[in-house]
Motif scaffolding. Sequence first.
Motif, PDB file in Angstrom:
ATOM      1  N   SER A  61       7.534 -13.812  -4.146  1.00  0.00           N
ATOM      2  CA  SER A  61       8.580 -12.866  -3.600  1.00  0.00           C
ATOM      3  C   SER A  61       7.606 -12.283  -2.083  1.00  0.00           C
ATOM      4  O   SER A  61       6.593 -12.093  -2.205  1.00  0.00           O
ATOM      5  CB  SER A  61       8.019 -11.526  -4.634  1.00  0.00           C
ATOM      6  N   GLU A  62       8.511 -11.905  -1.311  1.00  0.00           N
ATOM      7  CA  GLU A  62       8.084 -11.457   0.000  1.00  0.00           C
ATOM      8  C   GLU A  62       7.936  -9.955  -0.122  1.00  0.00           C
ATOM      9  O   GLU A  62       7.385  -9.450   0.883  1.00  0.00           O
ATOM     10  CB  GLU A  62       9.527 -11.830   1.028  1.00  0.00           C
ATOM     11  N   HIS A  63       8.302  -9.234  -0.784  1.00  0.00           N
ATOM     12  CA  HIS A  63       7.850  -7.954  -0.961  1.00  0.00           C
ATOM     13  C   HIS A  63       6.781  -7.715  -1.930  1.00  0.00           C
ATOM     14  O   HIS A  63       7.084  -7.643  -3.306  1.00  0.00           O
ATOM     15  CB  HIS A  63       9.195  -7.068  -1.277  1.00  0.00           C
ATOM     16  N   PRO A  64       5.581  -7.288  -1.277  1.00  0.00           N
ATOM     17  CA  PRO A  64       4.745  -7.097  -2.397  1.00  0.00           C
ATOM     18  C   PRO A  64       4.879  -5.859  -3.241  1.00  0.00           C
ATOM     19  O   PRO A  64       5.412  -4.999  -2.846  1.00  0.00           O
ATOM     20  CB  PRO A  64       3.234  -6.701  -1.630  1.00  0.00           C
ATOM     21  N   ALA A  65       3.996  -5.548  -4.331  1.00  0.00           N
ATOM     22  CA  ALA A  65       4.309  -4.226  -5.086  1.00  0.00           C
ATOM     23  C   ALA A  65       3.552  -2.981  -4.131  1.00  0.00           C
ATOM     24  O   ALA A  65       3.202  -3.108  -3.072  1.00  0.00           O
ATOM     25  CB  ALA A  65       3.203  -4.601  -6.296  1.00  0.00           C
ATOM     26  N   GLU A  66       4.043  -1.901  -4.638  1.00  0.00           N
ATOM     27  CA  GLU A  66       3.697  -0.567  -3.731  1.00  0.00           C
ATOM     28  C   GLU A  66       2.076  -0.585  -3.908  1.00  0.00           C
ATOM     29  O   GLU A  66       1.415  -0.962  -4.980  1.00  0.00           O
ATOM     30  CB  GLU A  66       4.144   0.527  -4.663  1.00  0.00           C
ATOM     31  N   PRO A  67       1.713   0.127  -2.996  1.00  0.00           N
ATOM     32  CA  PRO A  67      -0.012   0.070  -3.085  1.00  0.00           C
ATOM     33  C   PRO A  67      -0.431   1.309  -4.099  1.00  0.00           C
ATOM     34  O   PRO A  67       0.449   2.120  -4.419  1.00  0.00           O
ATOM     35  CB  PRO A  67      -0.200   0.896  -1.681  1.00  0.00           C
ATOM     36  N   THR A  68      -1.455   0.971  -4.552  1.00  0.00           N
ATOM     37  CA  THR A  68      -2.083   1.607  -5.592  1.00  0.00           C
ATOM     38  C   THR A  68      -3.097   3.001  -4.661  1.00  0.00           C
ATOM     39  O   THR A  68      -2.851   3.118  -3.562  1.00  0.00           O
ATOM     40  CB  THR A  68      -3.009   0.967  -6.479  1.00  0.00           C
ATOM     41  N   ALA A  69      -3.476   3.670  -5.603  1.00  0.00           N
ATOM     42  CA  ALA A  69      -4.247   4.979  -5.044  1.00  0.00           C
ATOM     43  C   ALA A  69      -5.422   4.452  -4.079  1.00  0.00           C
ATOM     44  O   ALA A  69      -5.691   5.179  -3.088  1.00  0.00           O
ATOM     45  CB  ALA A  69      -4.727   5.912  -6.291  1.00  0.00           C
ATOM     46  N   MET A  70      -6.021   3.189  -4.369  1.00  0.00           N
ATOM     47  CA  MET A  70      -7.092   2.773  -3.776  1.00  0.00           C
ATOM     48  C   MET A  70      -6.623   1.651  -2.466  1.00  0.00           C
ATOM     49  O   MET A  70      -7.532   1.301  -1.976  1.00  0.00           O
ATOM     50  CB  MET A  70      -7.926   1.950  -4.511  1.00  0.00           C
ATOM     51  N   GLU A  71      -5.351   1.990  -2.189  1.00  0.00           N
ATOM     52  CA  GLU A  71      -4.786   0.982  -1.233  1.00  0.00           C
ATOM     53  C   GLU A  71      -3.875   1.739  -0.279  1.00  0.00           C
ATOM     54  O   GLU A  71      -3.391   2.975  -0.716  1.00  0.00           O
ATOM     55  CB  GLU A  71      -3.921  -0.103  -1.606  1.00  0.00           C
ATOM     56  N   ARG A  72      -3.647   1.255   1.008  1.00  0.00           N
ATOM     57  CA  ARG A  72      -2.509   1.864   1.574  1.00  0.00           C
ATOM     58  C   ARG A  72      -1.996   0.952   2.444  1.00  0.00           C
ATOM     59  O   ARG A  72      -2.285  -0.473   2.340  1.00  0.00           O
ATOM     60  CB  ARG A  72      -3.315   2.595   2.693  1.00  0.00           C
ATOM     61  N   MET A  73      -0.684   1.236   3.100  1.00  0.00           N
ATOM     62  CA  MET A  73       0.284   0.403   3.715  1.00  0.00           C
ATOM     63  C   MET A  73      -0.172   0.447   5.263  1.00  0.00           C
ATOM     64  O   MET A  73      -0.400   1.385   5.958  1.00  0.00           O
ATOM     65  CB  MET A  73       1.666   0.671   3.417  1.00  0.00           C
ATOM     66  N   VAL A  74      -0.303  -0.947   5.980  1.00  0.00           N
ATOM     67  CA  VAL A  74      -0.569  -1.019   7.358  1.00  0.00           C
ATOM     68  C   VAL A  74       0.723  -1.598   7.708  1.00  0.00           C
ATOM     69  O   VAL A  74       0.993  -2.722   7.268  1.00  0.00           O
ATOM     70  CB  VAL A  74      -1.915  -1.717   7.448  1.00  0.00           C
ATOM     71  N   VAL A  75       1.040  -1.187   9.100  1.00  0.00           N
ATOM     72  CA  VAL A  75       1.812  -1.935   9.841  1.00  0.00           C
ATOM     73  C   VAL A  75       1.336  -2.923  10.773  1.00  0.00           C
ATOM     74  O   VAL A  75       0.492  -2.363  11.630  1.00  0.00           O
ATOM     75  CB  VAL A  75       3.074  -1.178  10.474  1.00  0.00           C
ATOM     76  N   ILE A  76       1.596  -4.189  10.978  1.00  0.00           N
ATOM     77  CA  ILE A  76       0.914  -5.165  11.827  1.00  0.00           C
ATOM     78  C   ILE A  76       1.674  -4.861  13.247  1.00  0.00           C
ATOM     79  O   ILE A  76       2.853  -4.905  13.520  1.00  0.00           O
ATOM     80  CB  ILE A  76       1.190  -6.529  11.394  1.00  0.00           C
ATOM     81  N   GLY A  77       0.511  -4.809  14.225  1.00  0.00           N
ATOM     82  CA  GLY A  77       0.909  -4.819  15.582  1.00  0.00           C
ATOM     83  C   GLY A  77       0.758  -5.848  16.264  1.00  0.00           C
ATOM     84  O   GLY A  77       0.598  -7.026  15.709  1.00  0.00           O
ATOM     85  N   ALA A  78       1.448  -6.085  17.520  1.00  0.00           N
ATOM     86  CA  ALA A  78       1.314  -7.391  18.376  1.00  0.00           C
ATOM     87  C   ALA A  78      -0.145  -7.658  18.585  1.00  0.00           C
ATOM     88  O   ALA A  78      -0.997  -6.953  18.932  1.00  0.00           O
ATOM     89  CB  ALA A  78       2.108  -7.149  19.607  1.00  0.00           C
ATOM     90  N   GLY A  79      -0.554  -8.774  18.178  1.00  0.00           N
ATOM     91  CA  GLY A  79      -1.655  -9.419  18.567  1.00  0.00           C
ATOM     92  C   GLY A  79      -2.569  -9.339  17.540  1.00  0.00           C
ATOM     93  O   GLY A  79      -3.840  -9.758  17.443  1.00  0.00           O
ATOM     94  N   ASP A  80      -2.337  -8.564  16.094  1.00  0.00           N
ATOM     95  CA  ASP A  80      -3.050  -8.425  15.283  1.00  0.00           C
ATOM     96  C   ASP A  80      -3.137  -9.862  14.246  1.00  0.00           C
ATOM     97  O   ASP A  80      -2.178 -10.592  14.131  1.00  0.00           O
ATOM     98  CB  ASP A  80      -2.703  -7.093  14.202  1.00  0.00           C
ATOM     99  N   THR A  81      -4.535  -9.949  13.816  1.00  0.00           N
ATOM    100  CA  THR A  81      -4.608 -11.156  12.832  1.00  0.00           C
ATOM    101  C   THR A  81      -4.939 -10.766  11.743  1.00  0.00           C
ATOM    102  O   THR A  81      -5.615  -9.628  11.505  1.00  0.00           O
ATOM    103  CB  THR A  81      -5.626 -12.184  13.486  1.00  0.00           C
ATOM    104  N   LEU A  82      -5.061 -11.422  10.689  1.00  0.00           N
ATOM    105  CA  LEU A  82      -5.537 -11.336   9.165  1.00  0.00           C
ATOM    106  C   LEU A  82      -6.929 -11.268   9.439  1.00  0.00           C
ATOM    107  O   LEU A  82      -7.476 -10.318   8.660  1.00  0.00           O
ATOM    108  CB  LEU A  82      -4.810 -12.344   8.276  1.00  0.00           C
TER     109      LEU A  82
END
Length: 125
Positions: A61-82
């Motif tokens: 699945s390309e869409h991961p589950a919703e973040p839990t209370a101990m997680e947050r969502m980050v949007v990748i910017g240009a040049g960001d790497t894992l």
Amino acid sequence: MMTTISSYSTTYKGNTRNNHTTKHVWNDSSKQRLLLRLAVAGLLFVLLFTGLTLMTSYAGSEHPAEPTAMERMVVIGAGDTLWDIAGRVRESGQDIREVVYSLKKRNNLTNSTLQAGQSLIVPVE
């Protein structure tokens, strides 16, 4: 004068047509069994292929589950790497390779390539 005695004997038991008919019937039933085996093997192949296709379509699945209370969502910017993101969110003393692996696993990523605008779930810093 010499007389030859033959020990040749025949096992001829009458009409040879019955022998050919019996052999022909055996060939027909053999063909039917072969066709039945091929049909069953083909059906099993189709079922196995369908099952594996369904499993992989839901697993990747390309869409991961919703973040839990101990997680947050980050949007990748240009040049960001894992590796950069893993370096920012890792705890002190934690191996960055383990963080990269856990991020890939959590976000259902097959490789480390990221695209600008992509969303990732990361642990809270």
